[in-house]
Scaffold this motif. Structure first.
Motif: not given
Ligand code: KG4
Ligand code: ZN
Length: 414
Positions: A223-251
Motif C-alpha cells: 500500500d502507498a501512504v495515501g492509500e493507508a490514510f484512506d483505508k484507516v479513515a474508513r476503519m474510523l468511519g470517515l469518508s473518502y478521501p480520508g487523508g485530510p480527515k485523519i489529519s484534522a483529527l490528529a491535529e
C-alpha cells in the motif's frame, strides 16, 4: 507558446492553459486558466474509486470543462453562423467517431463544441498517459488525440508522477482562485535534487539528476501512504478521501498534547524504518490499526468513541509520517542533497510539512525544502503542463495524434 494540459488519471478531471517562454535551462511559465472537477462526492458513497465509474465521469465532464478553461483564458471564439451551419466533412466526423469509439458520450458533446468554436491559439497539448487508472487515462488521451488531429498540433505525453515532482514550482501564497495569470520562472537549482512523492498510489524517493532524468531510489512494496490514510479513515468511519480527515483529527490531539505537555506514547509499528533501503510498506501498519481497533472494541462488539478515533488518527499519522521523514533524511545524507522537493496528495499533510522542514533544517539549515501549495499537492493539470512544457523545450517536439506513444499505461514508472 501556449499549452493545453489534460489530466484524468484518477478521480479529478483537470485542464489548464499555460504559456511558456525561455529555454530548457531557464524556462518561464504563466498559468492562464485552470480547473479541477472533482469526483469525490461520487466516490465518497462507495468508499473508493472504481475505474469504470471514474471513466464515465471524466467523459461526461471534460468537454464543458474544456469550454470553461479556454473561455477563462480568453481563447474561446465561435465560428460565424454560416460556418457553424456548414459543419465538418463526413470524413472528419467519421475520423473523430473512430478515435472516440469507446467514449460515445464525449463524442456526442464534442461534435457540437467543435462545430461552434474555432481552433484556439494553442500550440501543443500535454496529456497524462500514466500511471493511473487505464480507463480514466484513456479519456484524456483520446480527447488530446481528437484535438491534435483537428487543430493540427503535437501532443506531449506526460508521466503523472513527474507532474507531482514539478508541482512545487508554482510558488504562490495566493488563494487557488487567484492563480490565473500566475507567472513563475524555473530557477536554477543545484542538482541532484531529491523528490519525495507521496500520493494515493505511490510512495517514492526519487533522485532527480536534472529535469527529465529520474532514478527511483525506492518505492512502496505494498500500500502507498495515501492509500493507508484512506483505508484507516474508513476503519474510523470517515469518508473518502480520508487523508485530510485523519489529519484534522490528529491535529486536534497534537495541539492538546503540546498544550498539556503530555508525552507521546506509540503503540503502532513503523514498518521498514530500519530496512536500510528506501522501500516503504504501509499494509502492515494498516493491519496493525485494524487489530488494535478489534481488541479495543472487544471484537467490534461496540463502536469506537470519538476520543478513541482521534487518538488512533493521531497515532497512525505519527507512525506513517515518521517513516517518510526518516528515510528522506537518510537519502539526503547519502546523496549529499541540497534541495528537497515534495509532491503528491499527502504533501498537503501539515504534520509531514512541519516534521520534514524541522528535521531537515536541524540537520543542515542551508538545505532548501519545497512543497507545492496545498491545492496543487493533489491532482491538477498545471503540473502536467509544466512537465509537458519542459519536455517540449528540451526536445522541441511532441508526437502525432496517431503515435504509439499515446497509450494509457497504468503502471508507468518514472
Ligand atoms: O496525488 P493525489 O491527489 O492522487 C494520486 O495521484 O494518488 O493523492 C491523493 C491522496 C489520497 O490518498 C488522500 O487521502 C491523500 O492524498 N491526502 C492526504 C491529505 N490530503 C490528501 N493525506 C494526508 N493528509 C492530507 N492532508
Ligand atoms: Zn496524483
Amino acid at each position: 507558446m501556449k499549452l493545453l494540459a489534460i489530466e484524468t488519471s484518477c478521480d479529478e478531471t483537470a485542464l489548464a492553459i499555460l504559456t511558456m517562454r525561455g529555454t530548457a535551462t531557464a524556462p518561464h511559465f504563466s498559468v492562464l486558466s485552470h480547473h479541477v472537477a472533482s469526483q469525490i462526492s461520487l466516490h465518497e458513497q462507495y468508499g473508493g474509486v472504481f475505474p469504470a465509474m471514474a471513466k464515465r465521469e471524466h467523459a461526461k465532464n471534460i468537454v464543458p470543462l474544456l469550454e470553461k478553461t479556454l473561455s477563462d483564458a480568453n481563447l474561446l471564439f465561435p465560428f460565424s453562423l454560416k460556418k457553424q451551419r456548414e459543419g465538418f466533412s463526413h470524413t472528419t466526423i467519421l475520423k473523430v467517431e473512430k478515435l472516440l469509439v469507446r467514449e460515445k458520450e464525449m463524442f456526442e458533446q464534442l461534435i457540437p463544441y467543435l462545430r461552434t468554436y474555432k481552433k484556439p491559439d494553442v500550440d501543443a497539448i500535454a496529456v497524462t498517459v500514466g500511471p493511473g487508472l487505464e480507463p480514466a487515462l484513456w479519456v484524456g488521451i483520446n480527447l488530446a488525440r481528437v484535438l491534435s488531429y483537428l487543430w493540427d498540433i503535437p501532443i506531449v505525453p506526460v508521466n503523472h508522477m513527474e507532474g507531482h515532482i514539478l508541482s512545487f514550482l508554482v510558488s504562490t501564497n495566493k488563494d487557488i482562485q487567484e492563480l490565473s495569470y500566475e507567472k513563475f520562472d524555473v530557477p536554477f537549482f543545484q542538482f541532484p535534487i531529491l523528490s519525495l512523492l507521496v500520493s494515493g498510489g505511490h510512495t517514492e524517493i526519487v533522485l532527480v539528476k536534472k529535469w527529465g532524468a529520474y532514478t527511483v531510489l525506492g518505492s512502496n512494496v505494498d500500500d502507498a501512504v495515501g492509500e493507508a490514510f484512506d483505508k484507516v479513515a474508513r476503519m474510523l468511519g470517515l469518508s473518502y478521501p480520508g487523508g485530510p480527515k485523519i489529519s484534522a483529527l490528529a491535529e486536534e490531539v497534537r495541539k492538546k498534547m503540546l498544550k498539556n505537555k503530555l508525552e507521546i506514547r506509540s503503540f503502532l509499528p513503523r514498518p521498514m524504518l530500519y530496512s536500510g533501503d528506501f522501500k516503504f510498506s504501509y499494509s502492515g501498519l494498516k493491519t496493525a490499526v485494524l487489530y488494535y481497533i478489534r481488541d479495543l472494541t472487544n471484537q467490534n462488539k461496540r463502536s469506537l468513541t470519538p476520543d478513541e478515533k482521534k487518538s488512533i488518527a493521531f497515532e497512525f499519522e505519527n507512525a506513517a509520517i515518521e517513516v517518510l521523514v526518516s528515510k528522506t533524511l537518510r537519502a539526503i545524507k547519502k546523496y549529499n542533497i541540497r534541495v528537497l522537493v515534495v509532491g503528491g496528495g499527502v504533501a498537503a499533510n501539515s504534520h509531514l510539512r512541519k516534521e520534514l522542514t524541522d528535521q531537515v533544517s536541524a540537520f543542515d539549515a542551508s538545505i532548501q525544502v519545497h512543497f507545492p501549495i496545498p491545492e496543487l499537492s493533489t491532482d491538477n493539470a498545471i503540473m502536467i503542463g509544466i512537465a509537458g512544457g519542459l519536455h517540449f523545450l528540451r526536445t522541441k517536439k511532441g508526437v502525432k495524434y496517431s503515435s504509439k506513444k499515446l497509450l494509457a499505461n497504468g503502471n508507468m514508472s518514472l
